[in-house]
Write an enzyme that holds these catalytic residues in place. Structure first.
Site, PDB file in Angstrom:
ATOM      1  N   HIS A   1       2.058   3.166  -3.308  1.00 46.22           N
ATOM      2  CA  HIS A   1       1.189   3.921  -4.262  1.00 46.22           C
ATOM      3  C   HIS A   1       1.753   5.443  -4.426  1.00 46.22           C
ATOM      4  O   HIS A   1       1.955   5.904  -5.609  1.00 46.22           O
ATOM      5  CB  HIS A   1      -0.365   4.189  -3.643  1.00 46.22           C
TER       6      HIS A   1
ATOM      7  N   GLU B   1     -10.068   2.656   4.335  1.00 44.92           N
ATOM      8  CA  GLU B   1     -10.337   2.316   2.857  1.00 44.92           C
ATOM      9  C   GLU B   1     -10.216   0.598   2.923  1.00 44.92           C
ATOM     10  O   GLU B   1     -11.264  -0.124   2.576  1.00 44.92           O
ATOM     11  CB  GLU B   1      -9.314   2.780   2.041  1.00 44.92           C
ATOM     12  N   HIS B   2      -8.946   0.289   3.228  1.00 43.99           N
ATOM     13  CA  HIS B   2      -8.857  -1.377   3.313  1.00 43.99           C
ATOM     14  C   HIS B   2      -8.759  -1.741   4.435  1.00 43.99           C
ATOM     15  O   HIS B   2      -7.614  -1.282   5.326  1.00 43.99           O
ATOM     16  CB  HIS B   2      -7.569  -1.882   2.478  1.00 43.99           C
TER      17      HIS B   2
ATOM     18  N   GLN C   1       0.730  -1.209  -0.084  1.00 50.03           N
ATOM     19  CA  GLN C   1       0.080  -0.103  -0.062  1.00 50.03           C
ATOM     20  C   GLN C   1       0.895   1.332   0.031  1.00 50.03           C
ATOM     21  O   GLN C   1       0.508   2.331  -0.798  1.00 50.03           O
ATOM     22  CB  GLN C   1      -0.846   0.022   1.292  1.00 50.03           C
TER      23      GLN C   1
ATOM     24  N   ASP D   1      -7.702  -5.558  -5.177  1.00 46.43           N
ATOM     25  CA  ASP D   1      -7.067  -4.180  -6.145  1.00 46.43           C
ATOM     26  C   ASP D   1      -7.420  -4.921  -7.634  1.00 46.43           C
ATOM     27  O   ASP D   1      -7.787  -4.142  -8.556  1.00 46.43           O
ATOM     28  CB  ASP D   1      -5.713  -3.973  -5.971  1.00 46.43           C
TER      29      ASP D   1
ATOM     30  N   HIS E   1     -51.465  24.404  -2.624  1.00 45.38           N
ATOM     31  CA  HIS E   1     -51.400  22.863  -2.630  1.00 45.38           C
ATOM     32  C   HIS E   1     -52.694  22.335  -2.242  1.00 45.38           C
ATOM     33  O   HIS E   1     -53.237  21.363  -2.922  1.00 45.38           O
ATOM     34  CB  HIS E   1     -50.453  22.435  -1.609  1.00 45.38           C
TER      35      HIS E   1
END
Length: 424
Positions: free
Chosen positions: A255, A320-321, A252, A354, A413
């Protein structure tokens, strides 16, 4: 990586600046204005200014598609097809249908599900190429029934798009690819230019400029999410091999420098062994400099007293993960309230998600898993409510509707209902 307590981590987290980068926003808003005013001319200008590429045209040609297919290997295409099949199978289960039901006295209610007409997919092209992003963003849109899907992605220094991205697009039947990246690409998709037609929704990850541009165009066009740097959180006990934990954290961190890699563990020996493994494994990796900077800035090993404290911390982070590398992870799944994707056991590493398993890898980041979900087929449709009352059904509801409307002071209305009573 620094080994700290839960209290120390939360203190560090709370003291980090949450102020927006005003200078970045100024640049992004200027780019958006220029694209809206000058169209293609602005796209050519910014591509030369930011990517050092003097484009001859904005659209990938048929010849470039053919060249790309000749450059990629058969092994890559085989792997791509397998991943495509898995992703399609998973997302098939998310497809929605219109539904209707009837009630007594001629009442029919329901919901009509309609796919979006045109979607733009942004595929990053900075520090790496991401054909997997094409699969993850396009397949759900196709299953939803989106009529037209286009890709925009930054050009390489030679003025062409990465061949692996083009091969993925070709495999999915996408023939419109624009050689534009950055905030200017988002602006073009949102507002249109002479060459690029406006879309209904923009999806796909990108750098900070792309993320801020998506924020600024939201409302004029729909977006999937404002994604931040990628994150992984691994919860490990003594049953987890430290070499596996280290490898997954490193995967990770590569990235970019802003990626976050966190290991939560109940065992100090595991923490120490993970650190040793990281020092050993990182020396063998191509993106060593990026990884080391990422771990220095955002890498942490957090010692907790027990599983309960670990789960509380995970839900506070809303990663996220999330990898649960603990004994009997399925038995503890109920304790997880907030996470984008959850990987169970020692043989379900994050890269499996992924690329290959099937669930989408476009996930909420920066704590937004507390209120948002992974990208899916449901993101590419809209829903319309259907209401059909008979005369007798409206008669029965008339007094209640008029009472509610008059209570709110909305006499027109009330009149809309009353007039139908008078005319019958």
């Amino acid at each position: 990586m620094e080994v700290i307590t839960t209290e120390a981590f939360l203190q560090q987290k709370n003291t980090r600046s949450t102020q927006l980068d005003v200078q970045l926003d100024d640049v992004v808003q200027e780019i958006i204005r220029e694209v809206r005013e000058k169209g293609d001319r602005a796209l050519y200008y910014y591509t030369e200014a930011f990517d050092s590429v003097n484009l001859e045209n904005l659209i990938v040609s048929e010849k470039e598609f053919k060249e790309a297919n000749e450059l990629v290997t058969d092994d890559f295409l085989s792997a791509l097809k397998q991943a495509k099949s898995n992703i399609k199978d998973f997302h098939e289960a998310q497809k929605e249908k219109s539904w209707f039901y009837t009630k007594p006295d001629g009442i029919m209610l329901g919901q009509k599900v309609t796919p979006l007409e045109r979607v733009g997919v942004y595929i990053p092209g900075g520090k790496a190429a991401y054909p997997s992003t094409a699969l993850m963003n396009i397949i759900p849109a196709q299953l939803a029934g989106v009529e037209e899907i286009v890709i925009t992605t930054p050009p390489q220094p030679n003025g062409k798009v990465n061949p692996y991205v083009l091969a993925a697009a070709n495999e999915l039947g996408i023939q419109t690819v624009y050689k534009i990246g950055g905030a200017q690409a988002i602006a073009a998709l949102a507002y249109g230019t002479e060459t690029i037609k406006k879309v209904a929704k923009i999806v796909g990850p990108g750098n900070a400029y792309v993320a801020r541009a998506k924020k600024w165009v939201y409302g004029d066009v729909a977006i999937d999410m404002i994604a931040g740097p990628s994150e992984i959180c691994i919860f490990a006990d003594k049953s987890a091999p430290p070499s596996y934990i280290a490898a997954d954290l490193l995967s990770q961190a590569e990235h970019d420098e802003s990626a976050t890699s966190i290991c939560i563990t109940t065992d100090r020996e595991v923490a120490n062994k993970v650190n040793s493994e990281i020092e050993k494994q990182v020396q063998q990796l191509e993106r060593k400099d990026i990884i080391q900077k990422s771990l220095e800035l955002n890498g942490r090993i957090i010692l907790v007293n027990d599983l309960s404290e670990g789960f509380q911390l995970i839900n506070s982070i809303a990663p996220e993960h999330l990898q649960l590398m603990i004994e009997n992870p399925m038995d503890n799944l109920h304790a997880i309230k907030h996470a984008g994707a959850i990987f169970l056991g020692n043989y379900s590493p994050e890269p499996l998600g992924d690329y290959f398993a099937g669930p989408n890898h476009t996930l909420p980041t920066n704590g937004t898993a507390k209120f948002s979900s992974p990208l899916g087929v449901y993101d590419f449709v809209k829903r319309s409510s259907i209401i059909n009352y008979s005369s007798s059904a409206l008669d029965k509801a008339t007094n209640s509707i008029i009472k509610l409307a008059n209570t709110e002071g909305l006499t027109a209305h009330a009149n809309s209902i009353e007039i139908r009573k008078e005319k019958r």
